[in-house]
Design an enzyme around this catalytic site. Structure first.
Site, PDB file in Angstrom:
ATOM      1  N   ASP A 173     -28.427  64.045  49.560  1.00 40.65           N
ATOM      2  CA  ASP A 173     -28.950  64.306  48.218  1.00 40.65           C
ATOM      3  C   ASP A 173     -29.007  63.002  47.437  1.00 40.65           C
ATOM      4  O   ASP A 173     -28.099  62.167  47.543  1.00 40.65           O
ATOM      5  CB  ASP A 173     -28.053  65.284  47.461  1.00 40.65           C
ATOM      6  CG  ASP A 173     -28.420  66.739  47.697  1.00 40.65           C
ATOM      7  OD1 ASP A 173     -29.300  67.000  48.540  1.00 40.65           O
ATOM      8  OD2 ASP A 173     -27.813  67.615  47.045  1.00 40.65           O
ATOM      9  N   ILE A 174     -30.059  62.830  46.632  1.00 40.71           N
ATOM     10  CA  ILE A 174     -30.090  61.716  45.680  1.00 40.71           C
ATOM     11  C   ILE A 174     -29.177  62.073  44.510  1.00 40.71           C
ATOM     12  O   ILE A 174     -29.288  63.160  43.936  1.00 40.71           O
ATOM     13  CB  ILE A 174     -31.519  61.453  45.184  1.00 40.71           C
ATOM     14  CG1 ILE A 174     -32.447  61.116  46.358  1.00 40.71           C
ATOM     15  CG2 ILE A 174     -31.535  60.317  44.151  1.00 40.71           C
ATOM     16  CD1 ILE A 174     -33.900  60.911  45.956  1.00 40.71           C
ATOM     17  N   ASN A 181     -35.228  61.853  36.640  1.00 38.25           N
ATOM     18  CA  ASN A 181     -36.532  62.403  36.260  1.00 38.25           C
ATOM     19  C   ASN A 181     -36.658  62.558  34.750  1.00 38.25           C
ATOM     20  O   ASN A 181     -37.698  62.244  34.161  1.00 38.25           O
ATOM     21  CB  ASN A 181     -36.738  63.756  36.934  1.00 38.25           C
ATOM     22  CG  ASN A 181     -37.666  63.692  38.140  1.00 38.25           C
ATOM     23  OD1 ASN A 181     -38.396  62.717  38.317  1.00 38.25           O
ATOM     24  ND2 ASN A 181     -37.628  64.711  38.967  1.00 38.25           N
ATOM     25  N   HIS A 186     -41.589  62.148  35.683  1.00 35.55           N
ATOM     26  CA  HIS A 186     -41.850  62.639  37.041  1.00 35.55           C
ATOM     27  C   HIS A 186     -42.669  61.684  37.914  1.00 35.55           C
ATOM     28  O   HIS A 186     -42.405  61.584  39.117  1.00 35.55           O
ATOM     29  CB  HIS A 186     -42.509  64.017  36.978  1.00 35.55           C
ATOM     30  CG  HIS A 186     -41.569  65.101  36.560  1.00 35.55           C
ATOM     31  ND1 HIS A 186     -40.653  65.676  37.401  1.00 35.55           N
ATOM     32  CD2 HIS A 186     -41.376  65.696  35.351  1.00 35.55           C
ATOM     33  CE1 HIS A 186     -39.946  66.591  36.766  1.00 35.55           C
ATOM     34  NE2 HIS A 186     -40.361  66.628  35.504  1.00 35.55           N
ATOM     35  N   ASP A 190     -41.324  60.507  41.486  1.00 35.79           N
ATOM     36  CA  ASP A 190     -42.011  60.578  42.777  1.00 35.79           C
ATOM     37  C   ASP A 190     -41.895  59.252  43.523  1.00 35.79           C
ATOM     38  O   ASP A 190     -41.691  59.230  44.745  1.00 35.79           O
ATOM     39  CB  ASP A 190     -43.481  60.935  42.573  1.00 35.79           C
ATOM     40  CG  ASP A 190     -43.688  62.398  42.205  1.00 35.79           C
ATOM     41  OD1 ASP A 190     -42.728  63.178  42.313  1.00 35.79           O
ATOM     42  OD2 ASP A 190     -44.821  62.746  41.799  1.00 35.79           O
ATOM     43  N   GLU A 217     -34.973  66.677  45.897  1.00 32.53           N
ATOM     44  CA  GLU A 217     -34.304  65.416  46.225  1.00 32.53           C
ATOM     45  C   GLU A 217     -33.419  65.543  47.452  1.00 32.53           C
ATOM     46  O   GLU A 217     -32.538  64.718  47.693  1.00 32.53           O
ATOM     47  CB  GLU A 217     -33.477  64.933  45.034  1.00 32.53           C
ATOM     48  CG  GLU A 217     -32.207  65.719  44.746  1.00 32.53           C
ATOM     49  CD  GLU A 217     -32.418  66.957  43.888  1.00 32.53           C
ATOM     50  OE1 GLU A 217     -31.447  67.403  43.265  1.00 32.53           O
ATOM     51  OE2 GLU A 217     -33.554  67.483  43.833  1.00 32.53           O
TER      52      GLU A 217
END
Length: 302
Positions: A173-174, A181, A186, A190, A217
């Protein structure tokens, strides 16, 4: 300009290899093998062929055996095989096609026919490859998507259960991605996902491993025939690789730059288990990594 397709020509006769190579070399990259063992080695190399022209009658391992072995391995099963043989009996052709070959060419070869059939099969393969990429590739990051992850894990799980070898999974996971975000927007989010995906994919060097984006993520890596030591080494390389991207994260509670947390799971599948057992073990390890402060990995094995 489109990269020329690679054709592997397999024949125990140097003269035949020379003739067929001469017919194809103007439009394709041609590799040759003089026996079945060499053919299998070239087919499983880092740069596999797009198409194989395979002689049937060879000493030792004949073409049928080579084809059978190619079709039995996931890494080579989808490479189209054209049998080339001086035997033109109906049962010979039927046997070759029933083993998974897509065509059967009778010797002596006619150059125009060989060129036409090879061209047609290369075009068909490229169309299939494009369709497969569209259905198994994450549209944003370019790495494998959740569908490809599920299919790959199922295949490798069955193989590990059959051979009783370890299989490892890394759940990733980030860290604090929602905060990223919210702060950067957004479109920048991305770009963050793209760069993280590139760093994760760059950490994996074996063609037998798979890195995928599983949603949002969340990422994962499936590592067949890999014990805990190898999986934890890769997890640390991934963690360091993402941090080395130097992506600023002003609203992270963990670090001034984008980081990831990883859960590493390793086990040997048992007969009554499903791949979900490995996923659950990796997810539990990931939860521990997050609870311990993030920007780290936790490994669990069974």
């Amino acid at each position: 300009m489109e990269t020329p397709a690679t054709i592997l020509v397999v024949d125990d006769s140097p003269e035949n290899l020379q003739v067929i190579s001469a017919v194809l070399k103007e439009h394709y990259k041609v590799k040759v093998a003089i026996n079945g063992e060499r053919a299998l080695a070239l087919a499983t190399a880092a740069d596999p062929p797009d198409l194989i022209l395979l002689d049937v009658m060879m000493p030792g391992m004949d073409g049928y055996e080579v084809c059978s072995r190619l079709k039995a391995q996931p890494a080579t099963a989808r490479i189209p095989v054209l049998f080339v043989s001086s035997r033109d009996e109906e049962e010979d052709e039927a046997r070759g096609l029933s083993m998974g070959a897509i065509d059967y060419i009778v010797k002596p070869i006619r150059p125009s026919i060989v060129q036409a059939r090879v061209r047609n099969h290369i075009e068909l393969k490229r169309s299939r490859d494009l369709l497969e990429r569209l259905t198994t590739q994450d549209h944003l990051t370019g790495i494998s998507n959740r569908r490809r992850f599920d299919d790959f894990l199922a295949v490798e799980w069955r193989r590990a259960a059959r051979e009783q070898t370890p299989i490892s999974l890394i759940s990733i996971d980030i860290d604090h991605f929602k905060a990223y975000n919210d702060h950067y927007g957004h479109p920048q989010g991305d770009q963050c996902l793209i760069q993280v995906a590139r760093a994760l994919a760059a950490s994996v060097t074996r063609p037998t491993d798979l890195v995928a984006r599983c949603g949002g993520e969340e990422f994962a890596a499936v590592l067949p025939a890999t014990g805990s030591a190898g999986a934890t080494l890769l997890a640390e390389q991934m963690r360091a690789g993402v941090l080395a991207q130097g992506l600023e994260h002003a609203h992270s509670a963990t670090h001034s730059h984008v980081t990831i947390s990883l859960g590493v799971a390793t086990l040997v599948p048992q007969a009554d288990e499903s791949p979900q057992a490995l996923v659950d073990l990796a997810d539990a390890a990931l939860y521990e990594a997050k609870s311990a402060g993030r920007n780290r990995f936790v490994a669990r094995q069974r």
